[in-house]
Design a protein around this motif. Structure first.
Motif, short mmCIF file in Angstrom:
data_model
loop_
_atom_site.label_atom_id
_atom_site.label_comp_id
_atom_site.label_asym_id
_atom_site.label_seq_id
_atom_site.Cartn_x
_atom_site.Cartn_y
_atom_site.Cartn_z
N ASP A 188 51.05 23.44 55.39
CA ASP A 188 52.17 23.80 56.22
C ASP A 188 53.03 22.57 56.51
O ASP A 188 52.52 21.48 56.70
N GLU A 189 54.40 22.79 56.52
CA GLU A 189 55.29 21.65 56.77
C GLU A 189 55.02 20.94 58.09
O GLU A 189 55.29 19.77 58.26
N LYS A 190 54.48 21.72 59.06
CA LYS A 190 54.29 21.12 60.38
C LYS A 190 52.90 20.52 60.58
O LYS A 190 52.60 20.00 61.64
N MET A 191 52.04 20.62 59.56
CA MET A 191 50.68 20.10 59.72
C MET A 191 50.70 18.58 59.82
O MET A 191 51.45 17.92 59.10
N SER A 192 49.85 18.05 60.70
CA SER A 192 49.77 16.59 60.82
C SER A 192 49.01 16.05 59.62
O SER A 192 48.33 16.80 58.91
N LEU A 239 60.03 25.24 62.16
CA LEU A 239 61.19 24.36 62.14
C LEU A 239 60.85 23.00 62.73
O LEU A 239 60.01 22.91 63.63
N VAL A 240 61.50 21.94 62.20
CA VAL A 240 61.36 20.65 62.88
C VAL A 240 61.94 20.82 64.28
O VAL A 240 62.84 21.65 64.48
N TYR A 242 64.06 19.75 66.33
CA TYR A 242 65.46 19.81 66.74
C TYR A 242 66.22 20.96 66.07
O TYR A 242 67.29 21.34 66.50
N ALA A 243 65.65 21.51 64.99
CA ALA A 243 66.39 22.52 64.24
C ALA A 243 66.34 23.87 64.94
O ALA A 243 65.34 24.25 65.53
N LYS A 244 67.47 24.57 64.86
CA LYS A 244 67.53 25.89 65.49
C LYS A 244 67.28 26.97 64.44
O LYS A 244 66.74 28.01 64.75
N LYS A 245 67.74 26.71 63.24
CA LYS A 245 67.56 27.68 62.15
C LYS A 245 67.54 26.93 60.85
O LYS A 245 68.28 25.93 60.71
N ALA A 246 66.77 27.38 59.90
CA ALA A 246 66.79 26.73 58.57
C ALA A 246 66.46 27.75 57.50
O ALA A 246 65.42 28.43 57.56
N PHE A 247 67.37 27.89 56.58
CA PHE A 247 67.18 28.76 55.41
C PHE A 247 67.41 27.92 54.16
O PHE A 247 68.29 27.07 54.15
N HIS A 255 71.01 24.28 57.40
CA HIS A 255 70.29 23.96 58.62
C HIS A 255 71.21 23.97 59.83
O HIS A 255 72.31 23.42 59.77
N ALA A 256 70.75 24.61 60.90
CA ALA A 256 71.44 24.51 62.18
C ALA A 256 70.71 23.42 62.94
O ALA A 256 69.56 23.60 63.33
N ARG A 257 71.35 22.26 63.10
CA ARG A 257 70.64 21.07 63.58
C ARG A 257 70.84 20.80 65.05
O ARG A 257 70.40 19.75 65.56
N GLY A 258 71.53 21.71 65.75
CA GLY A 258 71.76 21.49 67.18
C GLY A 258 72.56 20.22 67.42
O GLY A 258 73.33 19.79 66.55
N ASP A 259 72.36 19.59 68.59
CA ASP A 259 73.12 18.37 68.88
C ASP A 259 72.30 17.11 68.61
O ASP A 259 72.64 16.02 69.03
#
Ligand code: GAP
Length: 461
Positions: free
Chosen positions: A114-118, A268-269, A271-276, A293-297
Motif C-alpha cells: 500500500d502507498e501509505k505503508m511505512s 491519499l497523502v 495534504y491531498a484532497k483528491k487524486a485520480f 491531484h487536488a493538492r489543497g493549499d
C-alpha cells in the motif's frame, strides 16, 4: 499478429529500427534508464507537446505558460517535502549487490504494498514472502533489510565545497515546484486573476531504483504539468472540469477509450484532497499515464512558510484573503509517447503471405505528414519535379523526400514511421500534371492534379 506480452518487444525494436528511440550512450554500452529520441521520436514528442500546449494554454484565456530553470534553491525541495519524504523502499541483493524496489518485487509475486505503508510495515510483508522473491538480476533470494532511498538527483553545483555537502542542489524532481515559486510573479506581471493556471513542459529527474518497461519509467523524463490556482469553494467543480478536459485530450490524440480508465487513489497523502490517475492499457497492463491531484493549499502554504513571503491572494471583489488551493494535471511525455506507439502499432496480414507493420497514428501526431517520391531515381526529370513539389509542401508540412529503393520498400518504411500520405511523381505527372497519393491506412492510391495538391492536403491533414 504479436501477442500482448511480446508487443512491447516489437515496439522497442521498431522504435530503434526507425529512429524513434535509442538507448542513451549506446556506443559506450548504454546508460541505464535513460533514452534518446531519434529524428522521428523528436517529431512525435514535439507533436504531443505542441498539442498539449494548444489545449492547455493557447486555447485558454485563464492559463499562461512558464519555463522555469531546472536548478532551483535547495530550500524548495525541503519545503515541498521531497528531501525528507520523496523515497522508495530499497533492498539490495546480498549476492550481486543489485539495488531493487521492494514494492516492485512484491508486486511481481502478486503482493501489493500500500502507498501509505511505512517502511517497517513493508519490511514485515517482505520478510513474510522472502522465500518467493528473487533478485531480478541474479535470481538470489538473499536480501538486505529495507531502507528508504531518496529519488532526488543531487548535483555538485555551487562555489563552496561546504555548501555542496551541507546544502546540496538537486535536479528538479517535478516541474510543478517551479510553477509554485513563480505563482506570485505571474500573478503580479500578467493579466490573470484567480482562478487561473500556469502550465509548463520540461525535464524532471528521479533516481528511480528499478527503471523498467522501456520509456515508461526513466531517470530523466519530460513532464507536461498545469497547476490551477482556485479559491477553496470551487476546488471540486474545477477538479471535475479538469478531469473531463484531460480525458478528452487522450481521445483527441488517437487513444481509444477502451484502453483508458480512471484509477482513484484511496489512500491519499495527508495534504491531498483528491487524486485520480488516467491509466492506459500498455502492453504490460493498465498503468499510470497522468495524475490529477487536488493538492489543497499545501504547496503555497509551505513555500510561504519556508520563504517568509506572503503568497496569499486578496479577492478584489470581496477583499477576502486566502491561500489559493491547487489542482494539478501532471502528464509524462514519454508515457504518452509509449501509449501512442502501443495504440498505433499494427501488424497486418495483406494476404498471399505478405504482411506489413504500420503505425496508425493520429495524423496530428505523425512525425512526417507527407513523403514525396520520384518513381525512379535515375530519371532526372522525375527527381526534379518531385523536389519541386517537396519544396512547396515542406513550407506547410513536415515532409520527407525519398528516392532510395523501390516504391514498395519506400511505402513500407513510411508505414512503419506512421506517415499518412505518400505522394509519387511519375511520367503521368509530366504528361498530364497528375500525381499519385497513397493513403497509409487504406493503402488506396488516387490520382490528384498537381495544382490541387495543397488543397487536398489542407482538407485531409
Ligand atoms: N507533480 C506531480 C507529479 O510529479 P507524479 O505522479 O510523480 O506526479 C506525474 O508524476 C507524471 O509524470 C506521471 O503520471 C508520469 O506520466 C510521469 N512520470 C513520473 N515519473 C516518471 C518516470 N520515472 N519516467 C517517466 N515518466 C514519469
Amino acid at each position: 499478429m504479436p501477442e500482448k506480452n511480446n508487443k512491447l518487444e516489437q515496439i522497442i525494436a521498431l522504435a530503434k529500427r526507425r529512429g524513434f528511440v535509442y538507448p542513451s550512450s549506446e556506443i559506450y554500452g548504454g546508460f541505464a534508464a535513460v533514452y534518446d529520441f531519434g529524428p522521428y521520436g523528436t517529431e512525435l514528442a514535439k507533436n504531443i507537446k505542441n498539442y498539449w500546449w494548444k489545449v492547455m494554454v493557447q486555447s485558454r484565456q485563464d492559463i499562461v505558460g512558464l519555463d522555469s530553470a531546472i536548478f532551483m534553491s535547495p530550500k524548495i525541495w525541503e519545503a515541498s517535502g521531497h528531501v525528507s519524504g520523496f523515497s522508495d523502499p530499497l533492498v539490495e541483493c546480498k549476492k550481486c549487490h543489485g539495488r531493487l524496489r521492494a514494492d516492485a518485487l512484491l508486486e511481481e509475486i502478486g503482493v501489493f504494498a500500500d502507498e501509505k505503508m511505512s517502511l517497517e510495515e513493508i519490511q514485515v510483508v517482505f520478510k513474510e514472502n522472502q522465500d518467493q522473491i528473487k533478485c531480478s538480476y541474479c535470481g538470489s533470494t538473499n536480501f538486505t533489510d529495507l531502507k528508504k532511498f531518496n529519488l532526488l538527483v543531487q548535483s555538485n553545483l555551487g562555489n563552496f565545497t561546504s555548501d555542496i555537502d551541507k546544502n546540496p542542489v538537486y535536479l528538479r524532481g517535478e516541474t510543478c515546484q517551479g510553477i509554485y515559486v513563480n505563482y506570485k510573479n505571474v500573478l503580479d506581471t500578467s493579466r490573470v486573476q484567480i482562478p487561473f493556471g500556469i502550465a509548463q513542459i520540461g525535464k524532471a529527474f528521479r533516481n528511480e531504483i528499478t527503471a523498467r518497461q522501456f520509456i515508461f519509467r526513466t531517470r530523466e523524463f519530460e513532464q507536461m504539468e498545469m497547476q490551477y490556482f482556485v479559491p477553496p469553494n470551487i476546488m471540486e467543480s474545477e477538479y471535475d472540469k479538469l478531469k473531463e478536459l484531460r480525458w478528452k485530450f487522450y481521445l483527441e490524440i488517437g487513444i481509444s477509450e477502451n484502453n483508458l480508465r480512471w484509477h482513484e487513489h484511496e489512500n491519499l497523502v495527508f495534504y491531498a484532497k483528491k487524486a485520480f490517475d488516467i491509466e492506459y492499457n500498455f502492453p504490460f497492463g493498465f498503468k499510470e499515464l497522468e495524475g490529477l491531484h487536488a493538492r489543497g493549499d499545501w504547496d503555497l502554504s509551505r513555500h510561504s512558510e519556508f520563504s517568509g513571503q506572503d503568497l496569499s491572494y486578496t479577492d478584489p471583489k470581496t477583499q477576502k484573503k486566502f491561500i489559493p488551493h491547487v489542482i494539478e494535471a501532471s502528464a509524462g511525455v514519454g508515457r504518452t509517447f509509449l501509449a501512442l506507439l502501443s495504440e498505433a502499432y499494427k501488424e497486418e496480414d495483406l494476404g498471399e503471405g505478405e504482411t506489413r507493420t504500420v503505425l496508425k497514428l493520429d495524423k496530428k501526431m505523425s512525425p512526417i505528414k507527407i513523403a514525396v517520391f520520384p518513381l525512379l531515381k535515375n530519371k532526372p526529370e522525375l527527381v526534379e519535379k518531385a523536389k519541386e513539389i517537396f519544396n512547396i509542401l515542406k513550407e506547410k508540412y513536415m515532409c520527407e523526400f525519398d528516392d532510395s529503393g523501390n516504391i514498395g520498400k519506400r511505402y513500407r518504411r513510411q508505414d512503419e514511421i506512421g506517415t499518412p500520405y505518400c505522394l509519387t511523381v511519375d511520367f503521368e505527372t509530366l504528361e498530364k500534371g497528375e500525381v499519385t497519393v497513397r493513403d497509409r491506412d487504406t493503402m488506396k492510391q488516387e490520382k490528384i492534379l498537381e495544382k490541387d495538391i495543397l488543397n487536398y492536403f489542407s482538407q485531409n491533414l
